[in-house]
Design a protein around this motif. Structure first.
Motif, PDB file in Angstrom:
ATOM      1  N   ALA A 177     -18.538  -2.995 -20.397  1.00  0.00           N
ATOM      2  CA  ALA A 177     -18.677  -1.547 -20.469  1.00  0.00           C
ATOM      3  C   ALA A 177     -19.367  -1.160 -21.702  1.00  0.00           C
ATOM      4  CB  ALA A 177     -17.343  -0.911 -20.721  1.00  0.00           C
ATOM      5  N   GLU A 178     -19.602  -2.072 -22.815  1.00  0.00           N
ATOM      6  CA  GLU A 178     -20.330  -1.587 -23.959  1.00  0.00           C
ATOM      7  C   GLU A 178     -21.692  -1.684 -23.616  1.00  0.00           C
ATOM      8  OE1 GLU A 178     -17.209  -3.352 -27.413  1.00  0.00           O
ATOM      9  OE2 GLU A 178     -18.566  -4.757 -26.273  1.00  0.00           O
ATOM     10  N   VAL A 235     -23.662   4.797 -22.384  1.00  0.00           N
ATOM     11  CA  VAL A 235     -22.338   4.646 -23.241  1.00  0.00           C
ATOM     12  C   VAL A 235     -22.502   4.693 -24.548  1.00  0.00           C
ATOM     13  CG1 VAL A 235     -20.567   2.894 -23.877  1.00  0.00           C
ATOM     14  CG2 VAL A 235     -21.383   3.157 -21.524  1.00  0.00           C
ATOM     15  N   VAL A 248     -16.662   2.680 -26.900  1.00  0.00           N
ATOM     16  CA  VAL A 248     -15.672   2.052 -26.314  1.00  0.00           C
ATOM     17  C   VAL A 248     -14.748   1.901 -26.998  1.00  0.00           C
ATOM     18  CG1 VAL A 248     -14.876   0.202 -24.760  1.00  0.00           C
ATOM     19  CG2 VAL A 248     -17.340   0.692 -24.550  1.00  0.00           C
ATOM     20  N   VAL A 251     -13.764   4.878 -22.516  1.00  0.00           N
ATOM     21  CA  VAL A 251     -15.053   5.006 -22.715  1.00  0.00           C
ATOM     22  C   VAL A 251     -15.723   6.436 -22.795  1.00  0.00           C
ATOM     23  CG1 VAL A 251     -17.556   4.558 -21.319  1.00  0.00           C
ATOM     24  CG2 VAL A 251     -15.483   2.845 -21.251  1.00  0.00           C
ATOM     25  N   ALA A 280     -19.593   7.245 -17.427  1.00  0.00           N
ATOM     26  CA  ALA A 280     -18.326   7.006 -18.150  1.00  0.00           C
ATOM     27  C   ALA A 280     -17.469   5.981 -17.378  1.00  0.00           C
ATOM     28  CB  ALA A 280     -17.562   8.215 -18.795  1.00  0.00           C
ATOM     29  N   ALA A 297     -19.108   2.527 -16.205  1.00  0.00           N
ATOM     30  CA  ALA A 297     -18.732   1.682 -17.587  1.00  0.00           C
ATOM     31  C   ALA A 297     -17.238   1.234 -17.589  1.00  0.00           C
ATOM     32  CB  ALA A 297     -19.172   2.123 -18.763  1.00  0.00           C
ATOM     33  N   LEU A 298     -16.397   2.196 -16.980  1.00  0.00           N
ATOM     34  CA  LEU A 298     -15.081   1.715 -17.326  1.00  0.00           C
ATOM     35  C   LEU A 298     -14.772   0.566 -16.287  1.00  0.00           C
ATOM     36  CD1 LEU A 298     -12.484   2.402 -19.182  1.00  0.00           C
ATOM     37  CD2 LEU A 298     -11.838   3.887 -17.430  1.00  0.00           C
TER      38      LEU A 298
END
Length: 721
Positions: free
Chosen positions: A253-254, A259, A262, A271, A279, A282-283
Motif C-alpha cells: 500500500a505504501e 498514496v 497509510v 489509506v 486509495a 492501495a488498500l
C-alpha cells in the motif's frame, strides 16, 4: 435577525427540558433504589405507552429561525431529513404560527455551529416537536410584533400579521424590513398556540418542499461534499465476526501510486490517496492477518438466541396464567439476522485544522458522532463542528455505527480534508445488524373462543444498549425497551405473561426500522391467527372480541373496523387468492394491514395491500401515505426474502447479489387508509412495517393451509414442501 444582541430571554428560551425526556439519571436511580424485578415490568409498560421525547432542550427562536432579506424565513431543523418528509411537515407547522405562506418557509439542516443538532429516529421527529416548533414560531411572531410596537409607539396587541407583514393603524412593514432595522431584540413571552380549527396548512396535502432539488439532482447528500484540497480515504476492517488485527504488511500500500499516507490502528488500517480508486487499490495490497473464530456459524447464533438461554426479564404479568385449567395451544416462531441493505453507505468528510474538526456527514445521531470523535481522539467537543446533509435513508443503520473517527484520524495524518465511505461489503460485514429472535407463544381458550390466558416468551440480542449509559445494562438485564418493543401482549386478556431472554452475540446488533416491533408483531399476530382458527372465529372479529375499553384498545378497535370495511374483508376472494391481516400498536400509533397474495410457480406474490393507520393528528396526508408505502415495501422485502447468514466466522452476504431484497417489480397495489384518532401526532415511519409479515403468513395459511412460523416466508414455504 442578529443573534449577538438578543436582549432578554423570556418565555420559551427558559423552559426546562421536555417532560418525559428520559429514562435518564432519575430513571436509573429509581431502578437502583426500588429493585429490579417489579420496576422492569413497570418500566416496560411505561415505555410502551410514553410519548417519545425529542431530546431537544434549547428553544431560543434565534437558534431555530432566521428572517431573510427577501421576506422568507429559514428554519434550522435539529432533525435530519432522510426521506421521511419532516422538512415539509416542519414548514407547515411553522407557517401556521408565523402567519406566512408555506412557500416562504425554507427548512435546512442546523449545524452545531449555527443551531441545534439532535438524534433522528424512533419515528418521533414530528410528534415530539409538534408543539415545540409552533411555540418557537409563535414566540418569533410575537417578538416581531413587540419590536414593531416600539417602532410605531403602539400596543403589541394592536398589531396583526398576515403573509409575513405586520400592520397596525395604517402602519405596515414586512418581517424582513423590520429585521433590517433592528439590532437589539427583546424576546417576547410565548403566547397561547392557535387552535387546530384555525389551521390553514396542517391536515391538507402538500408536495415535498425538497422535491425539486432531488429531482434536479442538486448536491445535497453527504457523498456530494467537496472541499478545496480534499483527498480520499479507504479503510480495511476485519472481514470476520469479532476479528482482531494480529499483524499486517503495509509495504504494498505504501508503494502504490497516489498514496499520501497509510495509517494503522488497533482495529483497522487506513489509506489516504488523491483519488478514491487509488486509495481502494492501495488498500487491496495490504496483507493483514486476523484473529477470529473460524467455526462460528448461523447455527451458533440461533442456539444462543433461544428462549431459556441468557438473562431472563419478566416484562408483563397480569393475573395467573397457570390457574387456567384448559387445553394449551403452543407455537414457536423465529426471525433471522437482518441487514439494513440501504442504498446509501455511511459517508463522512472530516477536515482537521489545528485543534478543530469539521465533519460533513449523512448520519442520524450527530451528537453521538461528535462525542465519539471527542472520546476517541481527544478533541474538545466544542471544537467539533457537525454539518449534516440529507440521508439516502437511515433505517437505524446511521444511528450509531459510523466511520467519522477513522476519517478524522486520516485527516489529521495528511493535514487535508478526507472523504471516506463504507463500501458495500463493509456495509454488510462491518455495520450492525438486526438480531435474530426466537418466540414461544401459548394460549388457552374457553368454549366460546375467548382467550383465558396467553404467554409470550421470546429471545433476542440487544438493540438499544449502545444508546444508554453502561450502568443501565446490568440494571435492566435485557433490552426490553428497544429489542423488546412490541413484545407485550396488547389485547384485553385477564391472564397474561411476557418474558424476554437476552444473550450476548459476537457481532454488533442495533437499531433496525421497526426495532423489536417487527419480530414481535410477526410472532404475536401470527399466533392470534392460530387461536382464531382454533376457535373457528373470523380473524378480525376474534381480535375485536379481545379489544378492551382503554384508549389505545378503543383506537385499535376503530382501525380494525375501518380496515375490515375498506378492504372488503368479508367479500369472498377468488380461489387463487389468500387474504390475511394483522395489527400492531407502536408508541401510540395503530397500524393494521390486510394483504392479498397468490402463489405462482412456488413463489409468493403479494398482489394487494391495504394499510390503515391512526397516527393521531395528520399533518400532511401525502407525506404519511408515502411513509406507509415505503414501510410496506420494506416489510414485504424483509418478510419474504431477507436473511443474514454466517459461515466460517463471517457473514456470507456481502452485496445485493447474495442478499435478496424486493424490487420495483414486486410492488403490489397499496391502498393507504388514514384515520385521526387523537389530538396529538404520533409516529409514522416505523409502525406500518410491523403488520405486513404476519399478514402475509396468515394469508398463506388461508390459501394453502400451511402455517409458516419462520422468516423469510419464501424460504419457509420452499422448506415446507
Amino acid at each position: 435577525m442578529d443573534r449577538s444582541n438578543k436582549g432578554s430571554k423570556k418565555g420559551i428560551s427558559r423552559r426546562k427540558f421536555l417532560k418525559g425526556a428520559g429514562i435518564g439519571v432519575s430513571g436509573t436511580m429509581a431502578l437502583l433504589y426500588f429493585g429490579r424485578s417489579f420496576i422492569r415490568r413497570g418500566l416496560s409498560g411505561f415505555v410502551a405507552e410514553m410519548d417519545m421525547p425529542s431530546g431537544i432542550s434549547e428553544f431560543d427562536h434565534h437558534l431555530w429561525f432566521e428572517v431573510n432579506s427577501d421576506n422568507t424565513v429559514t428554519m434550522k431543523s435539529p432533525k435530519v431529513e432522510m426521506g421521511q418528509g419532516i422538512f415539509t411537515g416542519f414548514a407547515m407547522l411553522a407557517a401556521e404560527e408565523l402567519d406566512m405562506e408555506l412557500d416562504k418557509i425554507k427548512v435546512v439542516h442546523a449545524s452545531s455551529s449555527n443551531g441545534i443538532i439532535g438524534n433522528t429516529g424512533v419515528s418521533n421527529s414530528t410528534s415530539s416537536l409538534y408543539v415545540s416548533i409552533r411555540e418557537v414560531a409563535a414566540t418569533l411572531r410575537e417578538t416581531l410584533k413587540l419590536q414593531a410596537s416600539k417602532l410605531w409607539g403602539v400596543e403589541p396587541q394592536s398589531i396583526s400579521t398576515k403573509n409575513g407583514v405586520l400592520t397596525s393603524s395604517g402602519n405596515e412593514i414586512t418581517y424582513a424590513d423590520l429585521a433590517k432595522q433592528t439590532s437589539n431584540w427583546e424576546t417576547a413571552n410565548t403566547p397561547a398556540l392557535r387552535p387546530a380549527s384555525s389551521f390553514k396548512y396542517v391536515g391538507k396535502e402538500h408536495k415535498r418542499i425538497d422535491l425539486l432539488d432531488k429531482v434536479l439532482g442538486k448536491p445535497i447528500y453527504g457523498i456530494d461534499t467537496s472541499l478545496p484540497n480534499m483527498v480520499y480515504g479507504a479503510v480495511m476492517y476485519s472481514p470476520y465476526i469479532g476479528g482482531k488485527l494480529k499483524n499486517a504488511d503495509l509495504t504494498g500500500a505504501e508503494n502504490a501510486g497516489g498514496v499520501l499516507k497509510v495509517v494503522q490502528d488497533k482495529e483497522w488500517i487506513g489509506v489516504v490517496a488523491t483519488t478514491r480508486f487509488e486509495a481502494e487499490r492501495a488498500l487491496s495490497r495490504v496483507k493483514a492477518n486476523w484473529d477470529y473464530n473460524p467455526n462460528y456459524s448461523t447455527k451458533n447464533a440461533i442456539e444462543a438466541v433461544t428462549v431459556g438461554i441468557g438473562t431472563e426479564v419478566n416484562m408483563q404479568k397480569e393475573g395467573n396464567i397457570n390457574r387456567i385449567q384448559s387445553k394449551e395451544i403452543k407455537s414457536e416462531y423465529r426471525t433471522p439476522i437482518g441487514f439494513h441493505a440501504g442504498m446509501e453507505p455511511s459517508i463522512v468528510v472530516a477536515d482537521v485544522v489545528d485543534d478543530k474538526v469539521t465533519v460533513y456527514t449523512s448520519h442520524q445521531h450527530l451528537p453521538f458522532m461528535q462525542q465519539s470523535i471527542s472520546d476517541a481522539l481527544g478533541f474538545d467537543s466544542k471544537n467539533i463542528v457537525m454539518v449534516p446533509a440529507f440521508l439516502g435513508g437511515g433505517f437505524g443503520r446511521k444511528t450509531f455505527k459510523h466511520n467519522a473517527v477513522e476519517a478524522t484520524r486520516l485527516s489529521q495524518a495528511v493535514g487535508r480534508p478526507v472523504h471516506l465511505l463504507y463500501n458495500r461489503q463493509q456495509e454488510f460485514q462491518n455495520g450492525f445488524v438486526r438480531p435474530n429472535t426466537h418466540h414461544i407463544l401459548s394460549g388457552k381458550l374457553d368454549n366460546e373462543g375467548k382467550i383465558l390466558a396467553m404467554q409470550h416468551e421470546f429471545a433476542s440480542g440487544p438493540m438499544g444498549f449502545m444508546a444508554m449509559p453502561k450502568i443501565v445494562e446490568p440494571i435492566l438485564g435485557a433490552d426490553f425497551i428497544v429489542a423488546g418493543h412490541g413484545g407485550r401482549i396488547g389485547y384485553a386478556i385477564e391472564n397474561l405473561r411476557t418474558t424476554m431472554w437476552q444473550s450476548k452475540l459476537p457481532f454488533e446488533t442495533s437499531m433496525w426500522r421497526g426495532v423489536g416491533m417487527f419480530a414481535n408483531t410477526f410472532a404475536i399476530e401470527s399466533f392470534m391467527d392460530e387461536l382464531a382458527n382454533q376457535a373457528g372465529i373470523d380473524p378480525i372479529k376474534f381480535r375485536l372480541d379481545h379489544c378492551g375499553d382503554t384508549v389505545r384498545q378503543t383506537r385499535r378497535r376503530k382501525i380494525l373496523e375501518l380496515i375490515r370495511e375498506k378492504s372488503g374483508w368479508d367479500n369472498p376472494s377468488p380461489s387463487e387468492i389468500g387474504k390475511g391481516m394483522a395489527v400492531c400498536d407502536d408508541h401510540k400509533t395503530i397500524a393494521a394491514a390486510v394483504v392479498e397474495i397468490k402463489i405462482e410457480e412456488g413463489k409468493i406474490v403479494v398482489t394487494k395491500v391495504y394499510q390503515a393507520i391512526d397516527p393521531g393528528v395528520i399533518i400532511n396526508p401525502a407525506g404519511i401515505r408515502q411513509q406507509v408505502e415505503g414501510a410496506t415495501m420494506m416489510a414485504i422485502s424483509a418478510g419474504l426474502h431477507e436473511q443474514g447468514t454466517i459461515e466460517k466466522g463471517q457473514f456470507v452476504e456481502t452485496n445485493f447479489h447474495n442478499y435478496k431484497v424486493a424490487s420495483l417489480r414486486d410492488t403490489p397495489d397499496i391502498e393507504v387508509i388514514l384515520h385521526q384518532g387523537s389530538d396529538q401526532p404520533s409516529g409514522v415511519g416505523e409502525p406500518p412495517i410491523s403488520p405486513i409479515a404476519p399478514a402475509i403468513a396468515n394469508a398463506i395459511f388461508k390459501l394453502t393451509g400451511k402455517r409458516l412460523r419462520t422468516l423469510p416466508l419464501q424460504m419457509a414455504l420452499e422448506d415446507s414442501k
